[in-house]
Motif scaffolding. Structure first.
Motif, short mmCIF file in Angstrom:
data_model
loop_
_atom_site.label_atom_id
_atom_site.label_comp_id
_atom_site.label_asym_id
_atom_site.label_seq_id
_atom_site.Cartn_x
_atom_site.Cartn_y
_atom_site.Cartn_z
N TYR A 35 -6.39 0.92 17.17
CA TYR A 35 -7.54 0.12 16.83
C TYR A 35 -8.33 -0.22 18.09
CZ TYR A 35 -5.60 -1.12 12.20
OH TYR A 35 -5.11 -1.11 10.90
N LEU A 45 -10.49 0.56 13.00
CA LEU A 45 -9.45 1.57 12.99
C LEU A 45 -9.99 2.85 13.63
CD1 LEU A 45 -6.62 2.46 11.96
CD2 LEU A 45 -7.78 3.26 9.90
N VAL A 48 -4.91 7.23 12.66
CA VAL A 48 -3.66 6.94 11.98
C VAL A 48 -2.79 8.18 12.04
CG1 VAL A 48 -2.54 6.26 9.82
CG2 VAL A 48 -4.83 5.40 10.36
N THR A 55 -3.55 11.48 10.00
CA THR A 55 -4.07 11.38 8.64
C THR A 55 -5.41 10.69 8.58
OG1 THR A 55 -2.85 9.32 8.31
CG2 THR A 55 -1.77 11.35 7.61
N GLU A 56 -5.87 10.14 9.71
CA GLU A 56 -7.16 9.47 9.71
C GLU A 56 -7.79 9.58 11.08
OE1 GLU A 56 -7.88 7.31 6.83
OE2 GLU A 56 -9.90 6.91 7.52
N GLN A 96 5.44 2.32 6.17
CA GLN A 96 4.79 3.35 5.36
C GLN A 96 5.80 4.02 4.43
OE1 GLN A 96 1.73 3.37 4.70
NE2 GLN A 96 0.70 4.87 5.93
N GLY A 99 6.69 1.52 -2.17
CA GLY A 99 7.38 0.40 -2.81
C GLY A 99 7.84 -0.69 -1.85
N VAL A 100 7.51 -0.54 -0.57
CA VAL A 100 7.95 -1.53 0.42
C VAL A 100 6.73 -2.24 0.98
CG1 VAL A 100 9.11 -1.87 2.62
CG2 VAL A 100 9.96 -0.15 1.01
N GLU A 101 6.84 -3.59 1.12
CA GLU A 101 5.76 -4.36 1.74
C GLU A 101 5.46 -3.76 3.10
OE1 GLU A 101 5.66 -8.68 1.00
OE2 GLU A 101 5.63 -8.88 3.16
N ASP A 102 4.19 -3.47 3.35
CA ASP A 102 3.87 -2.59 4.46
C ASP A 102 2.93 -3.21 5.46
OD1 ASP A 102 2.44 0.69 4.94
OD2 ASP A 102 4.23 -0.20 5.79
N GLU A 103 3.31 -4.36 6.01
CA GLU A 103 2.45 -4.96 7.02
C GLU A 103 2.52 -4.15 8.31
OE1 GLU A 103 4.99 -6.46 5.51
OE2 GLU A 103 6.39 -7.29 6.97
N GLN A 104 1.44 -4.25 9.06
CA GLN A 104 1.37 -3.58 10.35
C GLN A 104 1.73 -4.55 11.45
OE1 GLN A 104 -2.42 -1.57 10.90
NE2 GLN A 104 -2.33 -0.66 8.87
N PHE A 105 2.52 -4.08 12.41
CA PHE A 105 2.92 -4.87 13.55
C PHE A 105 2.17 -4.35 14.78
CE2 PHE A 105 6.34 -7.39 11.83
CZ PHE A 105 6.66 -6.71 10.67
N PHE A 106 1.56 -5.28 15.49
CA PHE A 106 0.68 -4.91 16.60
C PHE A 106 1.35 -5.10 17.95
CE2 PHE A 106 -3.53 -4.15 14.80
CZ PHE A 106 -3.35 -4.60 13.50
N ARG B 31 -4.72 -3.34 -2.91
CA ARG B 31 -3.29 -3.10 -2.82
C ARG B 31 -2.60 -4.30 -2.16
NH1 ARG B 31 0.80 -0.82 0.43
NH2 ARG B 31 2.32 0.36 -0.77
N PHE B 34 -3.90 -9.27 3.75
CA PHE B 34 -3.04 -9.65 4.87
C PHE B 34 -3.72 -10.73 5.70
CE2 PHE B 34 -0.08 -6.02 4.66
CZ PHE B 34 -0.77 -5.19 3.81
N TYR B 36 -3.38 -12.53 9.53
CA TYR B 36 -2.81 -12.41 10.87
C TYR B 36 -3.31 -13.57 11.71
CZ TYR B 36 -1.35 -7.53 10.10
OH TYR B 36 -0.76 -6.38 9.64
N PRO B 44 -2.65 -9.13 17.21
CA PRO B 44 -2.48 -9.93 16.01
C PRO B 44 -1.01 -10.04 15.61
CG PRO B 44 -4.28 -8.35 15.73
CD PRO B 44 -3.56 -7.99 17.00
N PHE B 46 1.52 -10.90 12.45
CA PHE B 46 1.53 -10.93 10.99
C PHE B 46 1.97 -12.30 10.46
CE2 PHE B 46 1.99 -9.62 6.72
CZ PHE B 46 3.20 -10.10 6.26
N THR B 49 1.40 -11.43 3.39
CA THR B 49 0.78 -10.44 2.53
C THR B 49 0.72 -11.01 1.12
OG1 THR B 49 1.91 -8.69 3.77
CG2 THR B 49 0.78 -8.05 1.75
N TYR B 51 -0.49 -9.94 -2.94
CA TYR B 51 -0.73 -8.71 -3.69
C TYR B 51 -1.53 -8.91 -4.97
CZ TYR B 51 2.65 -6.46 -0.64
OH TYR B 51 3.29 -5.96 0.46
N SER B 98 -5.46 7.67 3.77
CA SER B 98 -4.36 6.78 4.14
C SER B 98 -4.69 5.35 3.72
CB SER B 98 -4.10 6.84 5.63
OG SER B 98 -5.25 6.44 6.33
#
Lengths: 115, 113
Positions: A35, A45, A48, A55-56, A96, A99-106, B31, B34, B36, B44, B46, B49, B51, B98
């Motif tokens: 980022y 962003l 990715v 993918t991005e 990623q 079905g799993v909570e997918d927060e991003q860690f910075f 989806r 979030f 932060y 940042p 976290f 979250t 939903y 993505s």
């Protein structure tokens, strides 16, 4: 400590230099992100990677070149940057997994100044 | 296009003075939303979250809520160490791409002792 490290923390470079930013995650995550954070603007962003595959690419100029040799490491290669590229560059990772909570860690970021 | 708007841009509170931060969003299919926290010179951190509309989550003096159009971050009896910039981001249901996050500009909170 979030488990995401970035080096260097500060970087000053001229417009003709070539430098690289490094990011490493120790969380066993599958996705990694670059980022850009500029003053008064939202985080933007840039790239990715999922399972080492890009993918991005968010219309980022070619003077920024990412590299992801494995799921734990991410690089951002910089060359012939412009002064307006000065910003805080943040790396993040996420699990990623469906079905799993997918927060991003910075990570803590690299403060880049282009002279 | 997915959009996130946070208000106010900056907020000054006295220690103990409760308030709320707002995050309005437009997204094709949510989806997740979030929250932060970002301290100066750091990445940042976290917080939460959310939903689905009606969902609430709490952590110490912070409580996040979600409706179909916005989210609130309520801060109860804040302390000076709560001073930071609070960022909101939405993740849309992926449509061939993505699952990227779209961030707001943030609310800079200052809590005076």
């Amino acid at each position: 400590e979030t488990g995401v490290t970035q080096t260097p923390r500060h970087l000053v470079m001229g417009m003709t230099n070539k430098k690289s930013l490094k990011c490493e995650q120790h969380l066993g995550h599958n996705a990694m992100y670059w980022y850009k954070q500029s003053a008064k603007k939202p985080l933007e962003l840039m790239f990715v990677y999922n399972f080492k595959e890009q993918t991005e690419n968010n219309s980022v100029p070619s003077r920024f070149s990412p590299e992801c040799p494995n799921s734990s490491h991410l690089f951002l290669h910089l060359h012939t940057l412009q002064p307006e590229d000065s910003a805080l560059y943040l790396c993040a990772s996420s699990l990623q997994e469906a079905g799993v909570e997918d927060e991003q860690f910075f990570g803590p970021g690299t403060r880049l100044t282009v002279l | 296009e997915d959009q996130v708007t946070q208000s106010p841009e900056a907020l000054r509170l006295q220690e103990g003075e409760s308030s709320s931060l707002n995050c309005s969003y437009t997204v094709s299919g949510l989806r997740g939303l979030f929250w932060y926290r970002q301290d100066p010179g750091k990445g940042p951190e976290f917080l939460f979250t959310l939903y689905s509309a009606g969902e609430e989550k709490e952590k110490e003096r912070l409580k996040a809520t979600l409706t179909k159009k916005e989210s609130f971050l309520h801060i109860t009896a804040p302390k000076p160490e709560d001073s930071a910039t609070y960022l909101c981001a939405v993740q849309a249901v992926p449509q061939g791409g993505s699952e990227k996050l779209v961030f707001g500009k943030g609310t800079k909170l200052t809590v005076n002792p």
